[in-house]
Enzyme design. Sequence first.
Site, PDB file in Angstrom:
ATOM      1  N   ALA A 134     -11.534   0.588  -8.806  1.00 35.47           N
ATOM      2  CA  ALA A 134     -12.235  -0.616  -9.132  1.00 35.47           C
ATOM      3  C   ALA A 134     -13.709  -0.117  -9.428  1.00 35.47           C
ATOM      4  CB  ALA A 134     -12.490  -1.423  -7.728  1.00 35.47           C
TER       5      ALA A 134
ATOM      6  N   GLU B  28       9.896  -2.233  -5.482  1.00 36.89           N
ATOM      7  CA  GLU B  28       9.418  -1.745  -4.126  1.00 36.89           C
ATOM      8  C   GLU B  28       9.561  -2.876  -3.505  1.00 36.89           C
ATOM      9  OE1 GLU B  28       5.272  -0.589  -4.466  1.00 36.89           O
ATOM     10  OE2 GLU B  28       6.068   1.242  -5.405  1.00 36.89           O
TER      11      GLU B  28
ATOM     12  N   ASP C 225     -16.707   1.410   5.058  1.00 40.10           N
ATOM     13  CA  ASP C 225     -18.335   1.357   5.125  1.00 40.10           C
ATOM     14  C   ASP C 225     -18.684  -0.123   4.434  1.00 40.10           C
ATOM     15  OD1 ASP C 225     -18.008   3.886   5.917  1.00 40.10           O
ATOM     16  OD2 ASP C 225     -18.875   4.710   4.016  1.00 40.10           O
TER      17      ASP C 225
ATOM     18  N   HIS D 121       2.067   0.687   6.572  1.00 42.01           N
ATOM     19  CA  HIS D 121       3.150   0.933   5.741  1.00 42.01           C
ATOM     20  C   HIS D 121       4.277   1.742   6.507  1.00 42.01           C
ATOM     21  CE1 HIS D 121       5.267   3.021   2.415  1.00 42.01           C
ATOM     22  NE2 HIS D 121       4.555   2.478   1.582  1.00 42.01           N
TER      23      HIS D 121
ATOM     24  N   ARG E 215      -0.042  -7.950   1.949  1.00 41.18           N
ATOM     25  CA  ARG E 215      -0.082  -7.559   0.676  1.00 41.18           C
ATOM     26  C   ARG E 215       1.293  -7.188  -0.023  1.00 41.18           C
ATOM     27  NH1 ARG E 215      -0.855  -2.427  -2.223  1.00 41.18           N
ATOM     28  NH2 ARG E 215      -0.596  -1.660  -0.052  1.00 41.18           N
TER      29      ARG E 215
ATOM     30  N   GLN F  23       0.900   6.295  -4.840  1.00 38.43           N
ATOM     31  CA  GLN F  23       2.108   6.869  -5.379  1.00 38.43           C
ATOM     32  C   GLN F  23       2.897   6.012  -6.109  1.00 38.43           C
ATOM     33  OE1 GLN F  23       4.261   8.296  -1.784  1.00 38.43           O
ATOM     34  NE2 GLN F  23       3.022  10.197  -1.544  1.00 38.43           N
TER      35      GLN F  23
ATOM     36  N   ARG G  96       6.834  -5.273   3.578  1.00 37.02           N
ATOM     37  CA  ARG G  96       6.331  -4.485   4.485  1.00 37.02           C
ATOM     38  C   ARG G  96       6.440  -4.790   5.921  1.00 37.02           C
ATOM     39  NH1 ARG G  96       2.214  -1.239   0.961  1.00 37.02           N
ATOM     40  NH2 ARG G  96       3.897  -0.604  -0.432  1.00 37.02           N
TER      41      ARG G  96
ATOM     42  N   HIS H 191      -2.368   1.449   6.587  1.00 39.09           N
ATOM     43  CA  HIS H 191      -2.462   1.781   5.153  1.00 39.09           C
ATOM     44  C   HIS H 191      -3.196   0.738   4.212  1.00 39.09           C
ATOM     45  CE1 HIS H 191      -0.217   2.701   1.382  1.00 39.09           C
ATOM     46  NE2 HIS H 191      -0.105   1.650   1.106  1.00 39.09           N
TER      47      HIS H 191
END
Length: 530
Positions: free
Chosen positions: A14, A116, A218, A239, A381, A45, A285, A346
């Site tokens: 980003a 996935e 942060d 994950h 997500r 990955q 997930r 994750h």
Amino acid sequence: MRTFDFIVIGSGIAGLSFALKAAEKGSVALITKRGRSESSTAWAQGGVACVMSGEDSFDLHIRDTLTAGAGLCDEQAVRTIVTEGPSAISELMSLGVHFDVRDNGNGASELDLGREGGHSKRRILHFQDATGLEIETRLLESIASHPSIELLENHMAIDCITTGKLGYAMQNSCVGVYVLNEATGEVETLRSDVTVLASGGCGKVYLYTTNPDIATGDGVAMAWRAGAAVANMEFIQFHPTCLYHPEIKSFLISEAVRGEGGILVNERGRRFMEHQHPQKELAPRDIVARAIDAEMKRSGAKCVYLDITSKPPEFIKSRFPTIYETCLRAGLDITRDPIPVVPAAHYQCGGVKTDLFGETSLRGLHAIGEVACTGLHGANRLASNSLLEGVVMARRAFEKITSKLREPVDISLPEWRSGSVQDADELVVVSHNWDEIRRLMWDYVGIVRTDKRLKRAATRLRNLHTEVQEFYWNFKVTRDVLELRNLVTVASLVVDCALSRKESRGLHFTLDYQERDDARFLRDTIMRRI
Ligand code: FAD
Ligand code: SIN
């Protein structure tokens, strides 16, 4: 005080994508708290989810994202990010980013799209099993020696400087940042009307995580302290498959391994996802992670196993070279042996609340990438949607910000004042408190929650907060103290958000309220500092 047109905090996908564009319009301070490539991006990955084939469609990608998000995605955000994906990917490719291709059977090559969890189609662009490193490397090459970008490595952003705190009678705005220069130990004052947080997530808040050390939340903590709205922090994604090994911490075994046929088995070699979900190992997930957690609790085993041995060894070695080599170094030949795996923290689905241009509720402060909550992910997500979000949102933020650039307001910022002494006790207290936060978050605020455990966590965090504040105000700041201060803030936000959601949805599962309650909770959890 040094003045820039843009301050960018973070050198992952980003921050780098934004900085590269912004540098065409003005001077950029690109602040990154360790080495330039230390980021979750470099560790990614599986790849980037994007509609790139005639067999796929935007509507299907949107539907899959909404389904994973369990009712909380902002459909407009999903549609925008998904449909702007292909052109953002073309831009990455034009910067030299490679994605794997294969023969299409007619002698021509086509993108080799991976699969996935939660995706109804093959749509993951990847570079072997090291997609993030490929993207990070090419982006860093593109910004290298750009005359308008000053890359400040080993510089840690501490806090936003706001007009409210300075006592100006104007709409509260972010007008700069205090930054710790680790080489000198001094805090520098940077001034800009545009500050972009691209500081990634907060996996280090948990004892077990797939995230690199930089992921201490942060950006969320800074935005929170500055008064910006933060949303949906209860939705921490675990994950399902992090390598379980005594010496290798935080090594992910990509979901793409399951996408290519890997199955999950228990310690007796029995497959256990078949009765959990129609998509079995490729269920979203949250479902796979909870099933593994339940299987481990039921059997008392320390891990489950991911078995890809049904695939030819040559395929495994060429499709997953990083995973193969890393496991081999750990004494595990994944072409022959099942891989011991456990779930680990994750991804932060919530974050600093933004609109679809990265604008936060605090004027002058923008947030893009994992630190932000755009509404794309909702309560969970969809795999490989975050690299996509990072690159699309960098472009959208850039276009909006530069469409209304003005002459900077003339404001002089005060220098940082801090204690000058180091506390002899500091090291042991800081490391003890770090460990305590991470363990209590793992034990009390993990995959399966209860009100009792959450309240216990909240009480401990309040005490830790008081201790950490004492260090922060009385002694010279160090990176460890600053990270600890952020961890305690972010952990508290996760717990407070979780306590306020009296239902189970997506990644937030509580034994006290096991059903989804749309009548009361079909909404974001928004937190603002009082
Ligand atoms: P990051 O890439 O994390 O970069 C954050 C930057 O901010 C770093 O440079 C850091 O040093 C800097 N920073 C942080 N705090 C400060 C501070 N106070 N001062 C200065 N600098 C600071 N997503 C996918 O879409 N596909 C995948 O295949 C995938 N695989 C993943 C595998 C792993 C092991 C992990 C951990 C994540 C994976 N993800 C994946 C998630 C994805 O990698 C991240 O969400 C994404 O890379 C975040 O990008 P970012 O630019 O927002 O932040
Ligand atoms: C993975 O490769 O399994 C990670 C993908 C992601 O987190 O999006």
